[in-house]
Write a protein that holds these residues in place. Structure first.
Motif, PDB file in Angstrom:
ATOM      1  N   UNK A  67     107.891 -71.110 -28.396  1.00  0.00           N
ATOM      2  CA  UNK A  67     108.023 -71.360 -29.937  1.00  0.00           C
ATOM      3  C   UNK A  67     107.587 -72.888 -30.039  1.00  0.00           C
ATOM      4  N   UNK A  68     107.815 -73.603 -29.067  1.00  0.00           N
ATOM      5  CA  UNK A  68     107.163 -75.125 -29.419  1.00  0.00           C
ATOM      6  C   UNK A  68     105.791 -75.323 -28.990  1.00  0.00           C
ATOM      7  N   UNK A  69     105.102 -74.251 -28.894  1.00  0.00           N
ATOM      8  CA  UNK A  69     103.661 -74.512 -28.598  1.00  0.00           C
ATOM      9  C   UNK A  69     103.051 -74.120 -30.009  1.00  0.00           C
ATOM     10  N   UNK A  70     101.525 -74.442 -29.766  1.00  0.00           N
ATOM     11  CA  UNK A  70     100.634 -74.218 -30.787  1.00  0.00           C
ATOM     12  C   UNK A  70     100.485 -72.662 -31.038  1.00  0.00           C
ATOM     13  N   UNK A  71     100.893 -72.096 -32.035  1.00  0.00           N
ATOM     14  CA  UNK A  71     100.816 -70.555 -32.253  1.00  0.00           C
ATOM     15  C   UNK A  71      99.315 -70.222 -32.255  1.00  0.00           C
ATOM     16  N   UNK A  72      99.041 -68.815 -31.564  1.00  0.00           N
ATOM     17  CA  UNK A  72      97.979 -68.215 -31.336  1.00  0.00           C
ATOM     18  C   UNK A  72      98.313 -66.781 -31.274  1.00  0.00           C
ATOM     19  N   UNK A  73      97.243 -65.847 -31.208  1.00  0.00           N
ATOM     20  CA  UNK A  73      97.419 -64.433 -31.126  1.00  0.00           C
ATOM     21  C   UNK A  73      98.313 -64.106 -29.751  1.00  0.00           C
ATOM     22  N   UNK A  74      97.948 -64.815 -28.670  1.00  0.00           N
ATOM     23  CA  UNK A  74      98.404 -64.611 -27.295  1.00  0.00           C
ATOM     24  C   UNK A  74     100.031 -64.995 -27.256  1.00  0.00           C
ATOM     25  N   UNK A  75     100.241 -66.223 -28.061  1.00  0.00           N
ATOM     26  CA  UNK A  75     101.722 -66.751 -28.088  1.00  0.00           C
ATOM     27  C   UNK A  75     102.632 -65.676 -28.945  1.00  0.00           C
ATOM     28  N   UNK A  76     101.954 -65.479 -30.023  1.00  0.00           N
ATOM     29  CA  UNK A  76     102.780 -64.453 -30.822  1.00  0.00           C
ATOM     30  C   UNK A  76     103.107 -63.340 -30.320  1.00  0.00           C
ATOM     31  N   UNK A  77     102.225 -62.664 -29.553  1.00  0.00           N
ATOM     32  CA  UNK A  77     102.453 -61.268 -28.821  1.00  0.00           C
ATOM     33  C   UNK A  77     103.223 -61.543 -27.753  1.00  0.00           C
ATOM     34  N   UNK A  78     103.425 -62.478 -27.063  1.00  0.00           N
ATOM     35  CA  UNK A  78     104.466 -62.743 -25.948  1.00  0.00           C
ATOM     36  C   UNK A  78     105.587 -63.063 -26.527  1.00  0.00           C
ATOM     37  N   UNK A  79     105.819 -63.701 -27.662  1.00  0.00           N
ATOM     38  CA  UNK A  79     107.228 -64.118 -28.407  1.00  0.00           C
ATOM     39  C   UNK A  79     107.680 -62.644 -28.651  1.00  0.00           C
ATOM     40  N   UNK A  80     106.881 -61.714 -29.244  1.00  0.00           N
ATOM     41  CA  UNK A  80     107.470 -60.329 -29.786  1.00  0.00           C
ATOM     42  C   UNK A  80     107.884 -59.651 -28.650  1.00  0.00           C
ATOM     43  N   UNK A  81     107.162 -59.825 -27.370  1.00  0.00           N
ATOM     44  CA  UNK A  81     107.623 -58.792 -26.192  1.00  0.00           C
ATOM     45  C   UNK A  81     108.801 -59.633 -25.683  1.00  0.00           C
ATOM     46  N   UNK A  82     109.057 -60.991 -25.739  1.00  0.00           N
ATOM     47  CA  UNK A  82     110.297 -61.550 -25.196  1.00  0.00           C
ATOM     48  C   UNK A  82     111.478 -61.192 -26.009  1.00  0.00           C
ATOM     49  N   UNK A  83     111.124 -61.259 -27.391  1.00  0.00           N
ATOM     50  CA  UNK A  83     112.103 -60.936 -28.274  1.00  0.00           C
ATOM     51  C   UNK A  83     112.578 -59.337 -28.212  1.00  0.00           C
ATOM     52  N   UNK A  84     112.016 -58.449 -27.871  1.00  0.00           N
ATOM     53  CA  UNK A  84     112.157 -57.271 -27.688  1.00  0.00           C
ATOM     54  C   UNK A  84     113.091 -57.135 -26.440  1.00  0.00           C
ATOM     55  N   UNK A  85     112.540 -57.898 -25.384  1.00  0.00           N
ATOM     56  CA  UNK A  85     113.311 -57.744 -24.015  1.00  0.00           C
ATOM     57  C   UNK A  85     114.623 -58.266 -24.435  1.00  0.00           C
ATOM     58  N   UNK A  86     114.748 -59.456 -25.033  1.00  0.00           N
ATOM     59  CA  UNK A  86     116.193 -59.898 -25.210  1.00  0.00           C
ATOM     60  C   UNK A  86     116.903 -58.882 -26.034  1.00  0.00           C
ATOM     61  N   UNK A  87     116.362 -58.247 -26.875  1.00  0.00           N
ATOM     62  CA  UNK A  87     117.460 -57.231 -27.628  1.00  0.00           C
ATOM     63  C   UNK A  87     117.716 -56.368 -26.675  1.00  0.00           C
ATOM     64  N   UNK A  88     117.124 -55.887 -25.874  1.00  0.00           N
ATOM     65  CA  UNK A  88     117.437 -54.793 -24.911  1.00  0.00           C
ATOM     66  C   UNK A  88     118.582 -55.438 -23.878  1.00  0.00           C
ATOM     67  N   UNK A  89     118.222 -56.494 -23.423  1.00  0.00           N
ATOM     68  CA  UNK A  89     119.229 -57.124 -22.469  1.00  0.00           C
ATOM     69  C   UNK A  89     120.473 -57.519 -22.973  1.00  0.00           C
ATOM     70  N   UNK A  90     120.328 -57.830 -24.259  1.00  0.00           N
ATOM     71  CA  UNK A  90     121.752 -57.944 -25.211  1.00  0.00           C
ATOM     72  C   UNK A  90     122.204 -56.825 -25.286  1.00  0.00           C
ATOM     73  N   UNK A  91     121.674 -55.615 -25.798  1.00  0.00           N
ATOM     74  CA  UNK A  91     122.486 -54.200 -25.569  1.00  0.00           C
ATOM     75  C   UNK A  91     123.269 -54.002 -24.380  1.00  0.00           C
ATOM     76  N   UNK A  92     122.393 -54.342 -23.314  1.00  0.00           N
ATOM     77  CA  UNK A  92     123.011 -54.093 -21.906  1.00  0.00           C
ATOM     78  C   UNK A  92     124.297 -54.719 -21.796  1.00  0.00           C
ATOM     79  N   UNK A  93     124.122 -56.154 -21.875  1.00  0.00           N
ATOM     80  CA  UNK A  93     125.141 -57.045 -21.857  1.00  0.00           C
ATOM     81  C   UNK A  93     126.376 -56.456 -22.727  1.00  0.00           C
ATOM     82  N   UNK A  94     126.264 -56.109 -23.952  1.00  0.00           N
ATOM     83  CA  UNK A  94     127.143 -55.608 -24.798  1.00  0.00           C
ATOM     84  C   UNK A  94     127.872 -54.309 -24.303  1.00  0.00           C
TER      85      UNK A  94
END
Length: 132
Positions: free
Chosen positions: A24-51
């Motif tokens: 999120x602190x790098x220059x935004x481009x398509x690759x970075x936005x795609x990776x952020x979306x994947x990480x965000x989805x992964x974090x949602x799943x991991x937080x559900x597991x933790x909960x």
């Protein structure tokens, strides 16, 4: 979820959050936005597991402790019921009544006397505003 697996989930959450913060602190481009979306989805799943892990732990502890709060609240409710129980009332003639039927009659007579009168007067004043 086993404790060791939970440890790996916590570790993965920290890693993913760190990586997401760096991205999120790098220059935004398509690759970075795609990776952020994947990480965000992964974090949602991991937080559900933790909960779900903490939910199952709480339930296991509740079963283990036999829900000790239940007896406490039951005791408090019974104590309040005993405190609020009417054991007797002083009747109109000054006699103490403990019989349930006599208590009911005292209460009924009291409220009948309050809300009725033997010599009504000023009906017009009382009804002003009701008749229009």
């Amino acid at each position: 979820m086993a404790a060791t697996r939970f440890g790996s989930v916590k570790k993965r959450i920290k890693e993913a959050e760190k990586e997401l913060k760096i991205l999120q602190n790098t220059r935004p481009d398509h690759k970075m936005l795609s990776r952020c979306a994947k990480l965000s989805d992964e974090l949602d799943d991991l937080h559900r597991l933790e909960e779900s892990y903490w939910h199952s732990r709480a339930r296991a502890n509740e079963l283990k402790d036999h829900d000790k709060n239940t007896s406490y609240f039951h005791h408090k409710a019974n104590q309040r019921r005993r405190k609020n129980f009417i054991k007797g009332l002083l009747g109109g003639e000054g006699n103490w009544c403990t019989n349930q039927e006599a208590i009911a009659n005292i209460v009924e007579n009291y409220f009948s006397d309050i809300f009725s009168t033997k010599s009504p007067s000023n009906f017009d004043d009382a009804l002003t505003g009701l008749m229009q």
